[in-house]
Scaffold this motif. Sequence first.
Motif, PDB file in Angstrom:
ATOM      1  N   GLN A 178       5.583  17.495  14.192  1.00 42.33           N
ATOM      2  CA  GLN A 178       5.714  18.559  14.425  1.00 42.33           C
ATOM      3  C   GLN A 178       5.746  19.347  13.112  1.00 42.33           C
ATOM      4  O   GLN A 178       6.083  18.808  11.952  1.00 42.33           O
ATOM      5  N   ALA A 179       5.309  20.727  13.214  1.00 45.56           N
ATOM      6  CA  ALA A 179       5.315  21.624  12.028  1.00 45.56           C
ATOM      7  C   ALA A 179       6.624  22.370  11.976  1.00 45.56           C
ATOM      8  O   ALA A 179       6.971  22.991  12.495  1.00 45.56           O
ATOM      9  N   VAL A 180       7.344  21.538  10.931  1.00 41.53           N
ATOM     10  CA  VAL A 180       8.732  21.817  10.807  1.00 41.53           C
ATOM     11  C   VAL A 180       8.951  22.145   9.367  1.00 41.53           C
ATOM     12  O   VAL A 180       8.458  21.286   8.469  1.00 41.53           O
ATOM     13  N   ALA A 181       9.911  22.945   8.888  1.00 42.58           N
ATOM     14  CA  ALA A 181      10.305  23.127   7.507  1.00 42.58           C
ATOM     15  C   ALA A 181      11.711  22.681   7.394  1.00 42.58           C
ATOM     16  O   ALA A 181      12.780  23.088   8.364  1.00 42.58           O
ATOM     17  N   GLN A 182      12.117  22.096   6.430  1.00 45.36           N
ATOM     18  CA  GLN A 182      13.384  21.419   6.130  1.00 45.36           C
ATOM     19  C   GLN A 182      14.210  22.573   5.452  1.00 45.36           C
ATOM     20  O   GLN A 182      13.679  22.856   4.505  1.00 45.36           O
ATOM     21  N   ARG A 183      15.226  23.113   5.972  1.00 45.86           N
ATOM     22  CA  ARG A 183      15.929  24.029   5.301  1.00 45.86           C
ATOM     23  C   ARG A 183      17.136  23.472   4.292  1.00 45.86           C
ATOM     24  O   ARG A 183      17.675  22.524   4.757  1.00 45.86           O
ATOM     25  N   LEU A 184      17.038  23.862   2.976  1.00 42.22           N
ATOM     26  CA  LEU A 184      17.784  23.206   2.032  1.00 42.22           C
ATOM     27  C   LEU A 184      18.949  24.205   1.655  1.00 42.22           C
ATOM     28  O   LEU A 184      18.722  25.179   1.433  1.00 42.22           O
ATOM     29  N   ARG A 185      19.864  23.467   1.518  1.00 39.22           N
ATOM     30  CA  ARG A 185      21.212  24.291   0.811  1.00 39.22           C
ATOM     31  C   ARG A 185      21.007  24.563  -0.557  1.00 39.22           C
ATOM     32  O   ARG A 185      20.428  23.745  -1.056  1.00 39.22           O
ATOM     33  N   GLU A 186      21.846  25.468  -1.005  1.00 37.31           N
ATOM     34  CA  GLU A 186      21.806  25.856  -2.483  1.00 37.31           C
ATOM     35  C   GLU A 186      22.505  24.649  -3.057  1.00 37.31           C
ATOM     36  O   GLU A 186      23.515  24.283  -2.571  1.00 37.31           O
ATOM     37  N   ASP A 187      21.909  24.279  -4.167  1.00 37.59           N
ATOM     38  CA  ASP A 187      22.455  23.086  -4.781  1.00 37.59           C
ATOM     39  C   ASP A 187      23.490  23.651  -5.857  1.00 37.59           C
ATOM     40  O   ASP A 187      23.015  24.137  -7.009  1.00 37.59           O
ATOM     41  N   ARG A 188      24.619  23.427  -5.588  1.00 39.36           N
ATOM     42  CA  ARG A 188      25.726  23.920  -6.314  1.00 39.36           C
ATOM     43  C   ARG A 188      27.095  23.077  -5.974  1.00 39.36           C
ATOM     44  O   ARG A 188      27.285  22.384  -5.160  1.00 39.36           O
ATOM     45  N   VAL A 189      28.083  23.147  -7.134  1.00 35.69           N
ATOM     46  CA  VAL A 189      29.228  22.252  -6.898  1.00 35.69           C
ATOM     47  C   VAL A 189      30.117  22.936  -6.153  1.00 35.69           C
ATOM     48  O   VAL A 189      30.373  24.268  -6.314  1.00 35.69           O
ATOM     49  N   SER A 190      30.432  22.065  -4.972  1.00 38.48           N
ATOM     50  CA  SER A 190      31.627  22.771  -3.920  1.00 38.48           C
ATOM     51  C   SER A 190      32.898  22.107  -4.060  1.00 38.48           C
ATOM     52  O   SER A 190      33.532  22.512  -3.300  1.00 38.48           O
ATOM     53  N   GLU A 191      33.024  20.986  -4.807  1.00 36.99           N
ATOM     54  CA  GLU A 191      34.371  20.281  -4.729  1.00 36.99           C
ATOM     55  C   GLU A 191      34.630  20.053  -6.269  1.00 36.99           C
ATOM     56  O   GLU A 191      33.741  19.918  -7.264  1.00 36.99           O
ATOM     57  N   THR A 192      35.916  20.086  -6.660  1.00 35.74           N
ATOM     58  CA  THR A 192      36.336  19.905  -8.078  1.00 35.74           C
ATOM     59  C   THR A 192      36.252  18.424  -8.372  1.00 35.74           C
ATOM     60  O   THR A 192      36.319  17.498  -7.421  1.00 35.74           O
ATOM     61  N   ASP A 193      36.027  18.101  -9.597  1.00 34.70           N
ATOM     62  CA  ASP A 193      35.894  16.737 -10.145  1.00 34.70           C
ATOM     63  C   ASP A 193      37.459  15.909  -9.968  1.00 34.70           C
ATOM     64  O   ASP A 193      38.414  16.317 -10.641  1.00 34.70           O
ATOM     65  N   ARG A 194      37.683  15.126  -9.169  1.00 27.96           N
ATOM     66  CA  ARG A 194      38.876  14.239  -8.988  1.00 27.96           C
ATOM     67  C   ARG A 194      38.794  12.842  -9.099  1.00 27.96           C
ATOM     68  O   ARG A 194      39.482  12.163  -8.820  1.00 27.96           O
ATOM     69  N   ARG A 195      37.697  12.554  -9.980  1.00 26.71           N
ATOM     70  CA  ARG A 195      37.648  10.999 -10.607  1.00 26.71           C
ATOM     71  C   ARG A 195      38.870  10.371 -11.138  1.00 26.71           C
ATOM     72  O   ARG A 195      39.356   9.374 -10.856  1.00 26.71           O
ATOM     73  N   ASP A 196      39.665  11.379 -12.086  1.00 27.56           N
ATOM     74  CA  ASP A 196      40.855  10.711 -12.721  1.00 27.56           C
ATOM     75  C   ASP A 196      41.860  10.296 -11.609  1.00 27.56           C
ATOM     76  O   ASP A 196      42.497   9.338 -11.733  1.00 27.56           O
ATOM     77  N   ALA A 197      42.166  11.075 -10.576  1.00 28.32           N
ATOM     78  CA  ALA A 197      42.859  11.134  -9.340  1.00 28.32           C
ATOM     79  C   ALA A 197      42.647   9.742  -8.577  1.00 28.32           C
ATOM     80  O   ALA A 197      43.400   8.928  -8.338  1.00 28.32           O
ATOM     81  N   TYR A 198      41.174   9.679  -8.452  1.00 26.18           N
ATOM     82  CA  TYR A 198      40.926   8.563  -7.669  1.00 26.18           C
ATOM     83  C   TYR A 198      41.026   7.247  -8.418  1.00 26.18           C
ATOM     84  O   TYR A 198      41.176   5.880  -7.790  1.00 26.18           O
ATOM     85  N   GLN A 199      40.742   7.148  -9.568  1.00 33.04           N
ATOM     86  CA  GLN A 199      40.932   5.871 -10.574  1.00 33.04           C
ATOM     87  C   GLN A 199      42.050   5.696 -10.747  1.00 33.04           C
ATOM     88  O   GLN A 199      42.613   4.593 -11.435  1.00 33.04           O
ATOM     89  N   ALA A 200      43.151   6.692 -10.547  1.00 29.74           N
ATOM     90  CA  ALA A 200      44.584   6.207 -11.070  1.00 29.74           C
ATOM     91  C   ALA A 200      45.111   5.364 -10.178  1.00 29.74           C
ATOM     92  O   ALA A 200      45.912   4.412 -10.674  1.00 29.74           O
ATOM     93  N   VAL A 201      44.578   5.037  -8.962  1.00 29.78           N
ATOM     94  CA  VAL A 201      45.379   4.056  -8.093  1.00 29.78           C
ATOM     95  C   VAL A 201      44.449   2.675  -8.250  1.00 29.78           C
ATOM     96  O   VAL A 201      44.806   1.609  -7.731  1.00 29.78           O
ATOM     97  N   ALA A 202      43.318   2.478  -9.041  1.00 33.74           N
ATOM     98  CA  ALA A 202      42.506   1.436  -9.142  1.00 33.74           C
ATOM     99  C   ALA A 202      43.012   0.394  -9.847  1.00 33.74           C
ATOM    100  O   ALA A 202      43.862   0.800 -11.070  1.00 33.74           O
ATOM    101  N   PRO A 203      43.143  -0.758  -9.761  1.00 33.16           N
ATOM    102  CA  PRO A 203      43.699  -1.910 -10.710  1.00 33.16           C
ATOM    103  C   PRO A 203      43.330  -1.757 -11.967  1.00 33.16           C
ATOM    104  O   PRO A 203      43.854  -2.003 -12.979  1.00 33.16           O
ATOM    105  N   GLN A 204      41.953  -1.584 -12.201  1.00 30.30           N
ATOM    106  CA  GLN A 204      41.537  -1.611 -13.546  1.00 30.30           C
ATOM    107  C   GLN A 204      40.304  -0.547 -13.566  1.00 30.30           C
ATOM    108  O   GLN A 204      39.206  -0.466 -12.903  1.00 30.30           O
ATOM    109  N   ALA A 205      40.388   0.503 -14.504  1.00 30.95           N
ATOM    110  CA  ALA A 205      39.263   1.521 -14.637  1.00 30.95           C
ATOM    111  C   ALA A 205      39.135   1.816 -16.158  1.00 30.95           C
ATOM    112  O   ALA A 205      40.330   1.910 -16.897  1.00 30.95           O
ATOM    113  N   GLU A 206      37.999   2.029 -16.571  1.00 33.09           N
ATOM    114  CA  GLU A 206      37.627   2.297 -17.988  1.00 33.09           C
ATOM    115  C   GLU A 206      36.604   3.134 -18.192  1.00 33.09           C
ATOM    116  O   GLU A 206      35.449   2.721 -17.740  1.00 33.09           O
ATOM    117  N   GLU A 207      36.775   4.283 -18.998  1.00 36.91           N
ATOM    118  CA  GLU A 207      35.801   5.200 -19.088  1.00 36.91           C
ATOM    119  C   GLU A 207      35.046   5.778 -18.056  1.00 36.91           C
ATOM    120  O   GLU A 207      33.619   5.883 -17.857  1.00 36.91           O
TER     121      GLU A 207
END
Length: 95
Positions: A56-85
């Motif tokens: 079918q002749a369809v066009a894919q609508r793409l959303r704007e490429d922008r950051v929508s969430e804050t960086d929470r990597r440190d919070a997620y890795q705080a509960v990991a047994p071991q994390a480095e850099e």
Amino acid sequence: MSLTHDDVHRIARLARLELDEQEAAASQEKLNGIFGLIERMQAVDTTGVEPLYHPQAVAQRLREDRVSETDRRDAYQAVAPQAEEGLYLVPKVIE
């Protein structure tokens, strides 16, 4: 192209399938039907026909490429047994 009874048994043996005579006959009929369809499709003249990328002749609508969430990597890795850099460390399982 048409498969013989021996061809069906050979294919079944290669596929490690055990077919009785009734199943082999039914499989032969179905496979020969598929090959007949392929032969009919190959007989169609497609000279000058452009290939389709999508049916079918369809066009894919793409959303704007922008950051929508804050960086929470440190919070997620705080509960990991071991994390480095910023990486999760896991025990070595293959030597």
